[in-house]
Design an enzyme around this catalytic site. Structure first.
Site, PDB file in Angstrom:
ATOM      1  N   ARG A  48     -59.347  10.451  -5.530  1.00 54.90           N
ATOM      2  CA  ARG A  48     -60.232   9.416  -6.048  1.00 54.90           C
ATOM      3  C   ARG A  48     -61.634  10.003  -6.267  1.00 54.90           C
ATOM      4  O   ARG A  48     -62.042  10.926  -5.567  1.00 54.90           O
ATOM      5  CB  ARG A  48     -60.321   8.249  -5.061  1.00 54.90           C
ATOM      6  CG  ARG A  48     -59.026   7.487  -4.829  1.00 54.90           C
ATOM      7  CD  ARG A  48     -59.283   6.352  -3.843  1.00 54.90           C
ATOM      8  NE  ARG A  48     -58.095   5.570  -3.558  1.00 54.90           N
ATOM      9  CZ  ARG A  48     -57.239   5.823  -2.581  1.00 54.90           C
ATOM     10  NH1 ARG A  48     -57.437   6.869  -1.804  1.00 54.90           N
ATOM     11  NH2 ARG A  48     -56.181   5.047  -2.386  1.00 54.90           N
ATOM     12  N   HIS A 108     -42.253   9.635   1.739  1.00 49.72           N
ATOM     13  CA  HIS A 108     -41.679   8.551   2.543  1.00 49.72           C
ATOM     14  C   HIS A 108     -41.192   7.495   1.568  1.00 49.72           C
ATOM     15  O   HIS A 108     -41.824   7.260   0.530  1.00 49.72           O
ATOM     16  CB  HIS A 108     -42.736   7.976   3.492  1.00 49.72           C
ATOM     17  CG  HIS A 108     -42.273   6.818   4.327  1.00 49.72           C
ATOM     18  ND1 HIS A 108     -41.036   6.768   4.922  1.00 49.72           N
ATOM     19  CD2 HIS A 108     -42.889   5.649   4.646  1.00 49.72           C
ATOM     20  CE1 HIS A 108     -40.918   5.642   5.609  1.00 49.72           C
ATOM     21  NE2 HIS A 108     -42.017   4.934   5.432  1.00 49.72           N
TER      22      HIS A 108
END
Length: 341
Positions: A48, A108
């Site tokens: 970001r 995940h």
């Protein structure tokens, strides 16, 4: 038996021939990016704007770009962000910059398993999940070894998603130790169950209950801390190295007899029934709905429970006793400092 793959089963040329973006530079992200770079992969880190991790990544010799730019440049995008951040980041910055045939990877499976993200049907979607924290993934790689990893394929329009996943696992050192093939559902559900019932939720609840039982009976808190928390590491390390039977062989016969005869009185049929109930809440999506809902409403429940843990007497006593044992954390930053920035 599960399918297990090693270096000989992977084709390194696949990942070496692709541009990879690792989105995030936390525990897993930094390990994936650095290991891939050292393997020779063309890797960049997507962060970001204003991220405090940019300088760390650049200092480590990695290319850094905005998330959108990194995704646009890459053939394979690995998302290593917290579960609560992945959907917004994927939908806002990653998905608009992907083209047919690209691959979306995750470390995940939660966001895919519970449909928090829905990648386009013309994208490969796969998982490569090391079974260890990022610092261990990085350290073992630099030492010539690796941490075992899981791979899974959710979408395979190119017909090569599994081969790419295996090659990616090679790139981060996973195939050195062994890579087990699973599914997004199996990885996600077993991971959540283990965290909630045994590794985190079950263990911390057991420790606090044991501590409280001794203190309520008039024993010194310091004694309760040593017996119910401090020595857990000794037992866990023995099981980690030798299994349960090896641990039992290593402890005294008094402790072993107490283990074998009293342990089943703690984990009763009622406990097992509650375990099954928790597993049901995981598989039917109600846990994730509760978790994400609390996060989106400001994490009020989460933060209140966190504060309650910090106020527990075992934390006060533990801090005082650990100050008497500086060797426990000598040379290592606190978990708070290590994860900062």
């Amino acid at each position: 038996m599960a399918n297990v793959y090693y270096d000989k089963d992977a084709d390194p040329s696949i990942i070496l021939g692709k541009k990879v973006a690792v989105v995030g530079y936390g525990s897993q992200g930094h390990a994936h990016a650095l290991n891939l770079k050292d393997t020779g992969v063309d890797v960049r880190v997507g962060l970001r704007e204003g991220s405090g991790s940019a300088k760390k990544a650049e200092a480590a010799g990695l290319k850094v770009a905005s998330i959108a730019q990194a995704a646009k440049e890459a053939d394979v995008v690995m998302l290593t962000l917290p579960d609560t951040d992945i959907a917004d980041v994927y939908n806002d910055y990653v998905a608009p910059n992907l083209t047919a045939g690209n691959a979306v990877f995750l470390a995940h499976g939660l966001n895919v398993r519970f449909n928090l993200i829905t990648p386009a049907v013309d994208l490969d979607v796969a998982m490569c999940a090391p079974k260890g924290p990022g610092h261990l993934v990085r350290r073992t790689y630099t030492e010539g070894g690796g941490v075992p990893a899981l791979i899974a394929v959710h979408q395979n329009p190119t017909g090569k998603a599994k081969e790419i996943a295996l090659s990616y696992a090679y790139g981060i050192g996973g195939t050195r130790a062994g890579v087990i093939e699973t599914t997004f559902a199996e990885e996600t559900e077993t991971d959540l169950f283990g965290e909630q019932v045994v590794l985190c939720g079950g263990l911390t609840a057991l420790i606090k209950a044991g501590f409280e039982t001794l203190v309520d009976a008039g024993y010194q808190p310091e004694m309760a801390y040593f017996e119910c928390l401090h020595e857990v590491k000794l037992i866990v390390d023995l099981m980690y190295e030798q299994g349960i039977a090896g641990m039992e062989y290593s402890i005294s016969t008094t402790a072993e007899y107490g283990d074998l005869t009293r342990g089943p009185r703690i984990v009763t049929d009622a406990t097992r029934a509650e375990m099954k109930k928790i597993l049901g809440e995981i598989t039917d999506g109600s846990f994730v709905k509760e978790f994400i809902g609390d996060f989106k409403s400001g994490s009020k429940k989460f933060n209140a429970l966190r504060a309650e843990v910090k106020r527990h007497p075992v934390e006060k006593v533990g801090a005082e006793l650990r100050a008497m044992m500086p060797w426990i954390s000598a040379g290592r930053p606190s978990v708070q400092d290590a994860s900062g920035g």
